[in-house]
Design an enzyme around this catalytic site. Sequence first.
Site, short mmCIF file in Angstrom:
data_model
loop_
_atom_site.label_atom_id
_atom_site.label_comp_id
_atom_site.label_asym_id
_atom_site.label_seq_id
_atom_site.Cartn_x
_atom_site.Cartn_y
_atom_site.Cartn_z
N CYS A 157 -9.34 -36.36 -3.07
CA CYS A 157 -8.36 -37.30 -3.63
C CYS A 157 -7.55 -36.65 -4.76
O CYS A 157 -6.81 -35.71 -4.51
CB CYS A 157 -9.06 -38.58 -4.06
SG CYS A 157 -7.92 -39.96 -4.34
N HIS A 181 -11.88 -40.29 0.75
CA HIS A 181 -13.14 -40.12 0.02
C HIS A 181 -14.29 -39.95 1.01
O HIS A 181 -14.83 -40.94 1.50
CB HIS A 181 -13.39 -41.34 -0.88
CG HIS A 181 -12.51 -41.37 -2.08
ND1 HIS A 181 -12.84 -40.72 -3.24
CD2 HIS A 181 -11.29 -41.92 -2.28
CE1 HIS A 181 -11.88 -40.89 -4.13
NE2 HIS A 181 -10.92 -41.61 -3.57
N GLU A 219 -17.30 -39.25 0.50
CA GLU A 219 -18.53 -39.86 -0.01
C GLU A 219 -18.56 -41.37 0.21
O GLU A 219 -19.60 -42.00 0.01
CB GLU A 219 -18.68 -39.54 -1.52
CG GLU A 219 -17.77 -40.32 -2.47
CD GLU A 219 -16.33 -39.83 -2.52
OE1 GLU A 219 -15.98 -38.96 -1.71
OE2 GLU A 219 -15.56 -40.33 -3.37
#
Lengths: 203, 250
Positions: free
Chosen positions: A83, A175, A177
């Site tokens: 990001c 993202h 994660e």
Amino acid sequence: MSTPSIGILDLGAANRANVARAIERSGARVSFVRAQPELDACDALVLPGVAHLGYIAAELDRLALRAPLLRAVGRGVPLLGICAGYQLLFEGSDEAPQARGLGIFDGHVRALRTARLPHMGWNRVERSDGSADWAYFAHTFAPPISACAIATTELDGERFVSAARRGAVLGVQFHPERSGAYGRGVLDAFVTLAREASCLQSA
Amino acid sequence: MLAKRVIACLDIAGGRVVKGVNFRGLRDAGDPVDAARGYCDEGIDEIVLLDVSATNEGRASALDTVAAVSAAIDVPLAVGGGVRSVEDIARLLDAGADKVAINSAAVADPGLLARAAERFGRQCVVISIDARHAPNGYEIATHSAQVRVPRDPIAWALQAQELGAGELLLTSIDRDGTQRGFDTELIAAARAALRIPIVASGGAGALDSFADAFEAGADAALAASVFHDGVLRIGEVKDACARRGVTVRA
């Protein structure tokens, strides 16, 4: 099989806890890096997201980590930008015109043109072979189409580079994660890259 | 193409999920970690965790609950409740939040939105507004709807957007917990005025209520009771949206 050591650059603004947990789940040891000796000891490095680009660019210089980071990349140490951390890999960004990017990827990050910003939610990450996966995005700015693109994403008729790679440097606008099974696969691949790099260095 | 999001909300008090009606009469609705993991397995797009007693008890959100819920999921987590400073936001991110919702503190100190955006980016800053019908339109309330603020929610949302908010969590106090459907009139008014994404909240009920919210202009629709009580499954909500032509994540 060795456990690679991955350093998350701690630039004062990030969802670093979630990035750390996800990378540990992919099989690496994680530390937070705020100084050059710590940075030099890592097999691979991560620039996390959830930040204003101007803030993390300034913090990178305040901690005197810009040159050590670029030297590590020059040695072939794998680096993942997520990001805002991904956007820092380019030359500069409209989000912080006075801030200097790392210039690892060519080009300038610009505001998306759509009327509805930030681009927030799940969108398709599309590869050139026609395959695609859902990933979670949360951003207002994005890099333009360039030679480093390995995947793109479309938003209201505009296409931007949602994943880029140059050597051992990877960048993702989404993202990983927080992107379910697909995101876990992206991080698994990065940890594999880190493991290979650690073996090369110790060989 | 960007998908519309279906969000599950965990209202937290004393480490447990609670739920009331019109913000009152809170009852126990289970363990937050079990709930979050279950919703994740069912395909939820995002989890919102609101520490509903934090502001009124004058403290920040329960960091241990945030960490435990965050570790159990692989979708984004927005956290609200008792957020009063940039340092509170940093602590929540370090516990496991990906976004932070600010409500009462932004009303008292609007500059907090700008300071938060300058450090964490506007995509991290959610302005949370609790609104209800008033004799002439709408008004807002803070402190879990206990403090009335005679201010138009749309005008306030617009100001928050200009200050640095990157998303609006818009809750109808009138519809909260009633399962009567979202306040589509309020959503449409917000959509007409704002550039930032809107999360509709309060009133999720029938399967079609989600598509109604999306058609009114919401980018995400949030529900609590109907998921906690097993009235609706996340998969059937998404199927119902898809049948009405709404793009959802499979």
